[in-house]
Write an enzyme that holds these catalytic residues in place. Structure first.
Site, short mmCIF file in Angstrom:
data_model
loop_
_atom_site.label_atom_id
_atom_site.label_comp_id
_atom_site.label_asym_id
_atom_site.label_seq_id
_atom_site.Cartn_x
_atom_site.Cartn_y
_atom_site.Cartn_z
N GLN A 84 0.82 -1.05 0.02
CA GLN A 84 -0.03 0.01 0.08
C GLN A 84 1.05 1.36 0.13
O GLN A 84 0.29 2.37 -0.09
CB GLN A 84 -0.65 -0.05 1.33
N ILE A 135 3.94 4.21 -1.02
CA ILE A 135 4.14 4.62 -2.24
C ILE A 135 5.37 5.24 -2.49
O ILE A 135 5.89 5.96 -3.36
CB ILE A 135 2.98 6.10 -2.56
N HIS A 190 -1.35 1.60 -4.14
CA HIS A 190 -1.62 2.90 -4.15
C HIS A 190 -0.93 3.78 -4.93
O HIS A 190 -0.74 5.16 -4.59
CB HIS A 190 -1.75 3.35 -2.62
N CYS A 201 3.33 21.03 -16.89
CA CYS A 201 3.96 20.25 -18.07
C CYS A 201 4.50 21.37 -19.11
O CYS A 201 3.75 22.61 -19.00
CB CYS A 201 2.89 19.43 -18.61
N THR A 244 0.53 -3.00 8.52
CA THR A 244 -0.55 -2.47 8.04
C THR A 244 -2.00 -2.60 9.23
O THR A 244 -1.79 -3.62 9.68
CB THR A 244 -1.06 -3.12 6.90
N1 APR Z 1 6.89 -3.34 12.57
C1 APR Z 1 5.33 -3.73 12.40
N2 APR Z 1 4.51 -3.13 12.56
C2 APR Z 1 4.62 -1.54 12.51
C3 APR Z 1 5.88 -1.05 12.43
C4 APR Z 1 6.99 -1.85 12.44
N3 APR Z 1 8.34 -1.35 12.40
N4 APR Z 1 5.62 0.15 12.40
C5 APR Z 1 4.16 0.45 12.36
N5 APR Z 1 3.62 -0.65 12.47
C6 APR Z 1 2.01 -1.17 12.32
C7 APR Z 1 1.16 -0.12 13.25
O1 APR Z 1 1.04 -0.91 14.53
C8 APR Z 1 0.04 -0.25 12.39
O2 APR Z 1 -0.80 -1.08 12.70
O3 APR Z 1 1.94 -0.84 10.96
C9 APR Z 1 0.61 -0.14 10.98
C10 APR Z 1 0.46 0.96 10.14
O4 APR Z 1 -0.91 1.31 10.09
P1 APR Z 1 -1.45 2.56 9.26
O5 APR Z 1 -0.62 3.82 9.55
O6 APR Z 1 -3.04 2.61 9.33
O7 APR Z 1 -1.00 2.35 7.70
P2 APR Z 1 -1.67 1.48 6.52
O8 APR Z 1 -2.21 0.25 7.22
O9 APR Z 1 -0.50 1.19 5.39
O10 APR Z 1 -2.61 2.66 5.73
C11 APR Z 1 -3.29 2.12 4.75
O11 APR Z 1 -4.04 4.23 4.59
O12 APR Z 1 -4.12 6.61 4.44
C12 APR Z 1 -4.31 5.47 3.62
O13 APR Z 1 -3.17 5.44 1.47
C13 APR Z 1 -2.58 5.36 2.97
O14 APR Z 1 -1.77 3.14 2.29
C14 APR Z 1 -2.26 3.87 3.38
C15 APR Z 1 -3.51 3.29 3.66
#
Ligand code: APR
Length: 235
Positions: A98, A100, A116, A145, A185
């Site tokens: 997810q 970028i 994404h 552009c 995630t």
């Molecule tokens: N190791 C393991 N887990 C981790 C670490 C790490 N070093 N650092 C953070 N985390 C976990 C956190 O506990 C959290 O549950 O990663 C997760 C990140 O979650 P989000 O911040 O919600 O990110 P993500 O799930 O990628 O968000 C999805 O939301 O806004 C949109 O487009 C954006 O791609 C993104 C999407």
């Protein structure tokens, strides 16, 4: 079974990752306490990263985007490097991310589905001309552009759909893998989080600092750092 046992017993691993895979590279995630969505801005970050905001407040979009979404000094961490090693060893068939930031590709992964999009791809909204990230970082205000059109990052903003080919590739990889590792995630953003329903293999593994809604569906849950955890794996 340990993660090592599962990896030893797998030939077609797919890795499904989120912002938590890049925090060990110094890129904040979104929803942790120090994440992007918990920092104070004039508008909620989710609003600034929407299609409507891009169209109506393009210069404010680019101020936030250059400031917070482009992290050029970030380097691939142990998670990215281990996944590229597993692919080279013929154990991993694809990374679905997810993120970028392009760090999986930079680490050497070949099959990467960027659900994404990527900050490294930018297009003119008028003539479609491709631009690399330099067009964004070496400009101020709204990048335009040669044809006069506004350049837009190839990043899926809220209200926008995902690229069909990317989704189809990710779904077929997930549907045919024997082990799916979900890491870094919160599994809260759809349709990305929904792709996991296509998994029908042997082992579902989660490596995440915090608990998520899929914990109880997994065969193995590791609440820890994904870089540190994967670094211990021998291929
Ligand atoms: N190791 C393991 N887990 C981790 C670490 C790490 N070093 N650092 C953070 N985390 C976990 C956190 O506990 C959290 O549950 O990663 C997760 C990140 O979650 P989000 O911040 O919600 O990110 P993500 O799930 O990628 O968000 C999805 O939301 O806004 C949109 O487009 C954006 O791609 C993104 C999407």
């Amino acid at each position: 079974m340990t993660l090592q046992d599962i990896i030893n017993d797998s030939q077609r691993i797919v890795f499904f990752g989120g912002a938590g895979v890049s925090t060990e590279s110094g890129i904040p995630d979104f929803r942790s306490v120090d994440g992007l969505y918990n920092q104070k801005y004039d508008y909620p970050p989710e609003q600034m990263l929407s299609h409507t905001f891009f169209v109506r407040k393009t210069s404010e979009f680019y101020k936030f985007y250059r400031d917070k979404m482009i992290c050029l000094d970030a380097k691939p961490n142990k998670a990215h490097l281990k996944l590229a090693e597993l692919e080279r060893a013929g154990k991993l068939t694809a990374v679905v991310t997810q993120n970028i930031d392009g760090l999986h590709t930079l680490a050497g992964s070949k099959t990467v589905y960027e659900l994404h999009g990527s900050v490294h791809r930018n297009y003119c909204t008028k003539c479609g001309k491709f631009y690399g990230i330099d067009a964004i970082i070496n400009s101020t205000g709204v990048p335009t552009c040669e044809c006069g059109g506004i350049i837009k990052p190839d990043v899926v903003l809220y209200e926008e759909g995902l690229d069909n080919d990317t989704v189809n590739g990710a779904v077929s990889a997930i549907a045919s893998c024997d082990t799916l590792i979900i890491a870094g995630t919160s599994m809260t953003v759809y349709p990305a989080a929904g792709l996991v329903r296509y998994f029908k293999g042997k082992y579902l593994v989660e490596i995440n600092r915090d608990a998520t809604a899929i914990d109880d569906q997994c065969d193995l849950v590791i609440h820890g750092k994904v870089g540190e955890t994967l670094d211990k794996i021998t291929v």
